[in-house]
Scaffold this motif. Structure first.
Motif, mmCIF file in Angstrom:
data_model
loop_
_atom_site.group_PDB
_atom_site.id
_atom_site.type_symbol
_atom_site.label_atom_id
_atom_site.label_comp_id
_atom_site.label_asym_id
_atom_site.label_seq_id
_atom_site.Cartn_x
_atom_site.Cartn_y
_atom_site.Cartn_z
ATOM 1 N N GLU A 45 0.795 -1.227 0.000
ATOM 2 C CA GLU A 45 0.000 0.000 0.000
ATOM 3 C C GLU A 45 0.829 1.279 0.000
ATOM 4 O O GLU A 45 0.297 2.358 -0.236
ATOM 5 C CB GLU A 45 -0.933 0.003 1.213
ATOM 6 C CG GLU A 45 -1.892 -1.194 1.237
ATOM 7 C CD GLU A 45 -2.927 -1.074 2.339
ATOM 8 O OE1 GLU A 45 -3.089 0.029 2.894
ATOM 9 O OE2 GLU A 45 -3.578 -2.084 2.642
ATOM 10 N N GLY A 46 2.121 1.173 0.298
ATOM 11 C CA GLY A 46 2.946 2.367 0.363
ATOM 12 C C GLY A 46 2.965 2.980 1.749
ATOM 13 O O GLY A 46 2.232 2.562 2.652
ATOM 14 N N TYR A 47 3.811 3.984 1.917
ATOM 15 C CA TYR A 47 4.055 4.565 3.240
ATOM 16 C C TYR A 47 2.856 5.339 3.769
ATOM 17 O O TYR A 47 2.440 5.160 4.912
ATOM 18 C CB TYR A 47 5.282 5.479 3.176
ATOM 19 C CG TYR A 47 5.684 6.049 4.512
ATOM 20 C CD1 TYR A 47 6.427 5.301 5.412
ATOM 21 C CD2 TYR A 47 5.317 7.348 4.874
ATOM 22 C CE1 TYR A 47 6.799 5.816 6.637
ATOM 23 C CE2 TYR A 47 5.692 7.877 6.097
ATOM 24 C CZ TYR A 47 6.430 7.110 6.974
ATOM 25 O OH TYR A 47 6.786 7.618 8.190
ATOM 26 N N SER A 48 2.290 6.211 2.949
ATOM 27 C CA SER A 48 1.227 7.097 3.442
ATOM 28 C C SER A 48 -0.021 6.335 3.853
ATOM 29 O O SER A 48 -0.723 6.739 4.783
ATOM 30 C CB SER A 48 0.881 8.149 2.383
ATOM 31 O OG SER A 48 0.434 7.522 1.188
ATOM 32 N N ILE A 58 -0.772 3.053 11.749
ATOM 33 C CA ILE A 58 -0.654 2.223 12.956
ATOM 34 C C ILE A 58 -1.896 1.347 13.099
ATOM 35 O O ILE A 58 -1.796 0.166 13.462
ATOM 36 C CB ILE A 58 -0.463 3.098 14.210
ATOM 37 C CG1 ILE A 58 0.879 3.843 14.156
ATOM 38 C CG2 ILE A 58 -0.560 2.241 15.474
ATOM 39 C CD1 ILE A 58 2.096 2.942 14.261
ATOM 40 N N ARG A 59 -3.055 1.910 12.810
ATOM 41 C CA ARG A 59 -4.297 1.131 12.915
ATOM 42 C C ARG A 59 -4.263 -0.082 11.998
ATOM 43 O O ARG A 59 -4.665 -1.188 12.400
ATOM 44 C CB ARG A 59 -5.490 2.019 12.577
ATOM 45 C CG ARG A 59 -6.842 1.310 12.699
ATOM 46 C CD ARG A 59 -7.976 2.260 12.471
ATOM 47 N NE ARG A 59 -9.264 1.595 12.594
ATOM 48 C CZ ARG A 59 -10.432 2.210 12.494
ATOM 49 N NH1 ARG A 59 -10.475 3.518 12.285
ATOM 50 N NH2 ARG A 59 -11.549 1.529 12.617
ATOM 51 N N LYS A 60 -3.791 0.094 10.767
ATOM 52 C CA LYS A 60 -3.707 -1.036 9.839
ATOM 53 C C LYS A 60 -2.679 -2.062 10.307
ATOM 54 O O LYS A 60 -2.875 -3.269 10.136
ATOM 55 C CB LYS A 60 -3.370 -0.543 8.434
ATOM 56 C CG LYS A 60 -4.524 0.142 7.724
ATOM 57 C CD LYS A 60 -4.173 0.484 6.293
ATOM 58 C CE LYS A 60 -5.366 1.102 5.573
ATOM 59 N NZ LYS A 60 -5.044 1.447 4.171
ATOM 60 N N LYS A 66 5.069 5.598 13.449
ATOM 61 C CA LYS A 66 5.237 4.876 12.184
ATOM 62 C C LYS A 66 6.637 5.098 11.599
ATOM 63 O O LYS A 66 7.233 4.161 11.044
ATOM 64 C CB LYS A 66 4.168 5.319 11.179
ATOM 65 C CG LYS A 66 4.170 4.535 9.880
ATOM 66 C CD LYS A 66 3.015 4.940 8.984
ATOM 67 C CE LYS A 66 3.231 6.278 8.342
ATOM 68 N NZ LYS A 66 2.220 6.571 7.288
ATOM 69 N N GLU A 67 7.144 6.300 11.721
ATOM 70 C CA GLU A 67 8.487 6.572 11.204
ATOM 71 C C GLU A 67 9.523 5.691 11.885
ATOM 72 O O GLU A 67 10.466 5.216 11.254
ATOM 73 C CB GLU A 67 8.844 8.052 11.402
ATOM 74 C CG GLU A 67 8.134 8.995 10.450
ATOM 75 C CD GLU A 67 8.529 10.437 10.686
ATOM 76 O OE1 GLU A 67 8.702 10.813 11.872
ATOM 77 O OE2 GLU A 67 8.657 11.188 9.709
ATOM 78 N N ASP A 68 9.346 5.486 13.179
ATOM 79 C CA ASP A 68 10.275 4.654 13.937
ATOM 80 C C ASP A 68 10.229 3.204 13.454
ATOM 81 O O ASP A 68 11.269 2.529 13.368
ATOM 82 C CB ASP A 68 9.934 4.727 15.428
ATOM 83 C CG ASP A 68 11.082 4.306 16.329
ATOM 84 O OD1 ASP A 68 12.245 4.465 15.918
ATOM 85 O OD2 ASP A 68 10.815 3.815 17.434
ATOM 86 N N ILE A 69 9.034 2.723 13.124
ATOM 87 C CA ILE A 69 8.895 1.368 12.578
ATOM 88 C C ILE A 69 9.604 1.283 11.229
ATOM 89 O O ILE A 69 10.330 0.319 10.950
ATOM 90 C CB ILE A 69 7.403 0.983 12.417
ATOM 91 C CG1 ILE A 69 6.704 0.966 13.777
ATOM 92 C CG2 ILE A 69 7.272 -0.384 11.745
ATOM 93 C CD1 ILE A 69 5.203 0.758 13.694
ATOM 94 N N PHE A 70 9.405 2.280 10.386
ATOM 95 C CA PHE A 70 10.032 2.285 9.062
ATOM 96 C C PHE A 70 11.549 2.299 9.186
ATOM 97 O O PHE A 70 12.259 1.579 8.470
ATOM 98 C CB PHE A 70 9.537 3.496 8.280
ATOM 99 C CG PHE A 70 9.907 3.498 6.820
ATOM 100 C CD1 PHE A 70 9.993 2.313 6.096
ATOM 101 C CD2 PHE A 70 10.170 4.679 6.159
ATOM 102 C CE1 PHE A 70 10.327 2.313 4.746
ATOM 103 C CE2 PHE A 70 10.499 4.696 4.811
ATOM 104 C CZ PHE A 70 10.587 3.510 4.110
ATOM 105 N N MET A 99 10.592 7.202 -1.365
ATOM 106 C CA MET A 99 10.543 8.648 -1.567
ATOM 107 C C MET A 99 9.960 9.334 -0.347
ATOM 108 O O MET A 99 10.448 10.388 0.082
ATOM 109 C CB MET A 99 9.725 8.987 -2.815
ATOM 110 C CG MET A 99 9.642 10.479 -3.102
ATOM 111 S SD MET A 99 11.274 11.263 -3.315
ATOM 112 C CE MET A 99 11.612 10.862 -5.025
ATOM 113 N N GLU A 100 8.928 8.731 0.239
ATOM 114 C CA GLU A 100 8.368 9.263 1.486
ATOM 115 C C GLU A 100 9.444 9.270 2.576
ATOM 116 O O GLU A 100 9.560 10.231 3.347
ATOM 117 C CB GLU A 100 7.184 8.404 1.937
ATOM 118 C CG GLU A 100 5.979 8.429 1.012
ATOM 119 C CD GLU A 100 5.038 9.570 1.305
ATOM 120 O OE1 GLU A 100 5.335 10.358 2.225
ATOM 121 O OE2 GLU A 100 4.014 9.680 0.621
ATOM 122 N N GLY A 101 10.215 8.181 2.636
ATOM 123 C CA GLY A 101 11.261 8.091 3.638
ATOM 124 C C GLY A 101 12.349 9.131 3.441
ATOM 125 O O GLY A 101 12.790 9.785 4.405
#
Length: 232
Positions: free
Chosen positions: A38-41, A45-47, A66-70, A120-122
């Motif tokens: 699905e991509g980053y955006s 967390i709910r998903k 979420k950033e920390d997970i990534f 790219m989001e990252g």
């Protein structure tokens, strides 16, 4: 009469540690699967809670957001990539292995659109990009310490900042509308990375040429990293 509390043994501590590792791994693999689909955006967390079956509180026990997970996923993928390259190229020089890691990352970005968009989001997140720099600094230190290419801490940081900045440019080019030759750009980046760490031109040409001749190996490593769960 109050019951006496049982002392926690080393076996108990190991069991709790193993359980924590299992839960953390489940969170990361669920997030990785969602990111790949699905991509980053769209990965929230709910998903991740729904996909992993891990409660929200447990996720925030291990990760800030979420950033920390990534960031954690990227760190594991870099480690996995290095391990796979060491396995396939154990006789190669540290410079070759460094170039190979860069090649695998760029190949994955070129071959997988959803990964490209997620990265790219990252790259556009200061927190995640700073984490990427830290990961590659540690990788470079592990490869180059004790060799002719060893740097100071500041040298590793500055060199890595330049390499990752160039990789961001390569990633951005993949979204350009103009005609582009991403393989040529990729080779140019490898030359730049090796030059930054002090390789001679003859050595650069030799490494880049052999890297290009081993695309089937990089394809296989990249596919494994994208499609398989993170080993915990």
């Amino acid at each position: 009469m109050a019951r006496r509390a049982r002392n926690v043994t080393s076996d108990d501590a190991n069991m709790m540690s193993d359980h924590a590792t299992l839960i953390r791994g489940r969170i990361m693999n669920s997030a990785k699967e969602l990111l790949a689909k699905e991509g980053y955006s769209k990965t929230t967390i709910r998903k991740i809670v729904e996909h992993s079956g891990v409660l929200t509180g447990s996720i925030y026990y291990f990760f800030k957001n979420k950033e920390d997970i990534f960031k954690a996923i990227l760190l594991e993928l870099v480690r996995d990539c290095i391990n796979k390259i060491n396995k396939h190229c154990y006789n190669e020089s540290p410079l070759f292995k460094y170039a190979a890691v860069c090649q695998v990352e760029l190949k994955v970005l070129a071959d997988y659109q959803i990964v490209r968009e997620t990265y790219m989001e990252g790259y556009n997140s200061t927190i995640i990009f700073e984490g990427m720099i830290a990961q590659f600094v540690e990788m470079a230190r592990g490869l180059f310490e004790g060799t002719a290419y060893e740097c100071t801490d500041e040298g590793y940081y500055q060199n890595t900042l330049m390499v990752k900045g160039a990789m961001h440019a390569c990633l951005s080019e993949m979204f350009f509308r103009r005609d582009k030759d991403v393989e040529k750009t990729r080779a140019r980046l490898l030359c730049l990375a090796l030059n930054i760490f002090g390789a001679e031109q003859a050595e650069i040409d030799e490494i880049v040429g052999r890297i290009a001749s081993m695309n089937n190996v990089w394809d296989r490593i990249g596919r494994d990293m994208v499609e398989h769960p993170i080993a915990k």
